[in-house]
Design a protein around this motif. Sequence first.
Motif, PDB file in Angstrom:
ATOM      1  N   THR A  81       0.840  -1.191   0.000  1.00  0.00           N
ATOM      2  CA  THR A  81       0.000   0.000   0.000  1.00  0.00           C
ATOM      3  C   THR A  81       0.875   1.241   0.000  1.00  0.00           C
ATOM      4  OG1 THR A  81      -0.135   0.075   2.430  1.00  0.00           O
ATOM      5  CG2 THR A  81      -1.841  -1.173   1.267  1.00  0.00           C
ATOM      6  N   TRP A  82       0.373   2.300  -0.596  1.00  0.00           N
ATOM      7  CA  TRP A  82       1.101   3.559  -0.622  1.00  0.00           C
ATOM      8  C   TRP A  82       0.154   4.710  -0.352  1.00  0.00           C
ATOM      9  CZ3 TRP A  82      -0.870   1.455  -5.070  1.00  0.00           C
ATOM     10  CH2 TRP A  82      -1.574   2.305  -5.910  1.00  0.00           C
ATOM     11  N   ALA A  83       0.709   5.788   0.159  1.00  0.00           N
ATOM     12  CA  ALA A  83      -0.048   7.017   0.407  1.00  0.00           C
ATOM     13  C   ALA A  83       0.923   8.176   0.280  1.00  0.00           C
ATOM     14  CB  ALA A  83      -0.680   7.002   1.791  1.00  0.00           C
ATOM     15  N   GLY A  84       0.562   9.145  -0.578  1.00  0.00           N
ATOM     16  CA  GLY A  84       1.482  10.252  -0.800  1.00  0.00           C
ATOM     17  C   GLY A  84       0.785  11.514  -1.239  1.00  0.00           C
ATOM     18  N   ASN A  85       1.501  12.320  -2.009  1.00  0.00           N
ATOM     19  CA  ASN A  85       0.972  13.616  -2.426  1.00  0.00           C
ATOM     20  C   ASN A  85      -0.070  13.460  -3.538  1.00  0.00           C
ATOM     21  OD1 ASN A  85       2.441  13.079  -4.767  1.00  0.00           O
ATOM     22  ND2 ASN A  85       4.174  14.369  -4.157  1.00  0.00           N
ATOM     23  N   ASP A  86      -0.484  14.600  -4.087  1.00  0.00           N
ATOM     24  CA  ASP A  86      -1.539  14.584  -5.101  1.00  0.00           C
ATOM     25  C   ASP A  86      -1.117  13.866  -6.381  1.00  0.00           C
ATOM     26  OD1 ASP A  86      -3.142  15.987  -3.394  1.00  0.00           O
ATOM     27  OD2 ASP A  86      -2.715  17.954  -4.273  1.00  0.00           O
ATOM     28  N   GLN A  87       0.192  13.761  -6.619  1.00  0.00           N
ATOM     29  CA  GLN A  87       0.654  13.132  -7.846  1.00  0.00           C
ATOM     30  C   GLN A  87       0.505  11.615  -7.816  1.00  0.00           C
ATOM     31  OE1 GLN A  87       4.623  15.303  -8.029  1.00  0.00           O
ATOM     32  NE2 GLN A  87       4.050  15.282 -10.181  1.00  0.00           N
ATOM     33  N   ILE A  88       0.637  11.020  -6.634  1.00  0.00           N
ATOM     34  CA  ILE A  88       0.554   9.557  -6.558  1.00  0.00           C
ATOM     35  C   ILE A  88      -0.675   9.069  -5.805  1.00  0.00           C
ATOM     36  CG2 ILE A  88       3.049   9.349  -6.697  1.00  0.00           C
ATOM     37  CD1 ILE A  88       3.015   8.630  -3.709  1.00  0.00           C
ATOM     38  N   GLU A 109      -5.761  -1.292  -6.748  1.00  0.00           N
ATOM     39  CA  GLU A 109      -6.870  -0.517  -6.184  1.00  0.00           C
ATOM     40  C   GLU A 109      -6.431   0.923  -5.922  1.00  0.00           C
ATOM     41  OE1 GLU A 109      -9.167  -2.980  -3.100  1.00  0.00           O
ATOM     42  OE2 GLU A 109      -7.185  -3.927  -3.141  1.00  0.00           O
ATOM     43  N   PHE A 110      -7.087   1.858  -6.583  1.00  0.00           N
ATOM     44  CA  PHE A 110      -6.861   3.279  -6.323  1.00  0.00           C
ATOM     45  C   PHE A 110      -7.879   3.734  -5.277  1.00  0.00           C
ATOM     46  CE2 PHE A 110      -5.369   2.790 -10.736  1.00  0.00           C
ATOM     47  CZ  PHE A 110      -4.072   3.294 -10.598  1.00  0.00           C
ATOM     48  N   ILE A 111      -7.410   4.456  -4.278  1.00  0.00           N
ATOM     49  CA  ILE A 111      -8.292   4.964  -3.227  1.00  0.00           C
ATOM     50  C   ILE A 111      -8.454   6.480  -3.364  1.00  0.00           C
ATOM     51  CG2 ILE A 111      -8.598   5.191  -0.726  1.00  0.00           C
ATOM     52  CD1 ILE A 111      -6.927   2.607  -0.449  1.00  0.00           C
ATOM     53  N   LYS A 112      -7.358   7.180  -3.534  1.00  0.00           N
ATOM     54  CA  LYS A 112      -7.351   8.628  -3.747  1.00  0.00           C
ATOM     55  C   LYS A 112      -6.423   8.940  -4.905  1.00  0.00           C
ATOM     56  CE  LYS A 112      -8.037   9.874   1.156  1.00  0.00           C
ATOM     57  NZ  LYS A 112      -7.446  10.592   2.311  1.00  0.00           N
ATOM     58  N   PRO A 113      -6.710   9.982  -5.691  1.00  0.00           N
ATOM     59  CA  PRO A 113      -7.800  10.956  -5.584  1.00  0.00           C
ATOM     60  C   PRO A 113      -9.146  10.438  -6.112  1.00  0.00           C
ATOM     61  CG  PRO A 113      -6.461  11.451  -7.489  1.00  0.00           C
ATOM     62  CD  PRO A 113      -5.789  10.311  -6.791  1.00  0.00           C
ATOM     63  N   PHE A 114      -9.164   9.233  -6.707  1.00  0.00           N
ATOM     64  CA  PHE A 114     -10.431   8.665  -7.157  1.00  0.00           C
ATOM     65  C   PHE A 114     -10.386   7.166  -6.897  1.00  0.00           C
ATOM     66  CE2 PHE A 114      -7.444   8.862 -10.689  1.00  0.00           C
ATOM     67  CZ  PHE A 114      -7.412   7.549 -11.107  1.00  0.00           C
ATOM     68  N   ALA A 115     -11.537   6.572  -6.755  1.00  0.00           N
ATOM     69  CA  ALA A 115     -11.618   5.143  -6.474  1.00  0.00           C
ATOM     70  C   ALA A 115     -11.768   4.354  -7.767  1.00  0.00           C
ATOM     71  CB  ALA A 115     -12.786   4.852  -5.545  1.00  0.00           C
TER      72      ALA A 115
END
Length: 215
Positions: A81-88, A109-115
Amino acid sequence: MLKKILAGLAAAILLFVGFVATRPGTFTYQRSAVLPVSADIAFPLVNDFHRWTEWSPWDGLDPQQKRTYSGPESGTGADYTWAGNDQIGEGRMTITDSKVNEQVTIRLEFIKPFAATNTTTFTFSAAEGGTQVVWAMSGENNFISKAMGLFMDMDAMIGKDFERGLATLKDVAVADAKKHAEAEATRAAEKARAEAEAAAQPAEGAPAVAAPATP
């Protein structure tokens, strides 16, 4: 007059919605490259999420991103899993199927900025000059993604990232192949030296040969 404008606007919106609805309901983006190494060198770089930091085209977009690894070290069941800035943004990858030196299938699975949930596959096959690696991503197009596709060339955008990632994967694979060759050469030299030393020792239990007497 205002009623005509509103009626015209409503008609335009309906036409646009209707046109978007006719767009393909699924997508597949794909790129490939031939790596000048054997599959047993290229495969582990994809099958182990810990190695993705060395070649992923998105990893450097946020050096401060948070990474979490769980499950097996590599192969089926490995989770990242990853979590970062608006670019990723934020998301998760899980290896759902792994065939040694042949294919890696990943649930993306994309969670942010869209699912969104897509399927990513890497396939490895023998090719002239090394191993062909095919990187593909497929999924379903919802209304928003269909509409975005009218204004942006998604294949070109994502394909560009795939191409950059495959180019870096090639460099890493070549470096790994060199390390493997050097390690193998070292092992071979050590084995040869050990065999030579063993051959130089008298056989166990054999009598020592006396040196001739000096007259």
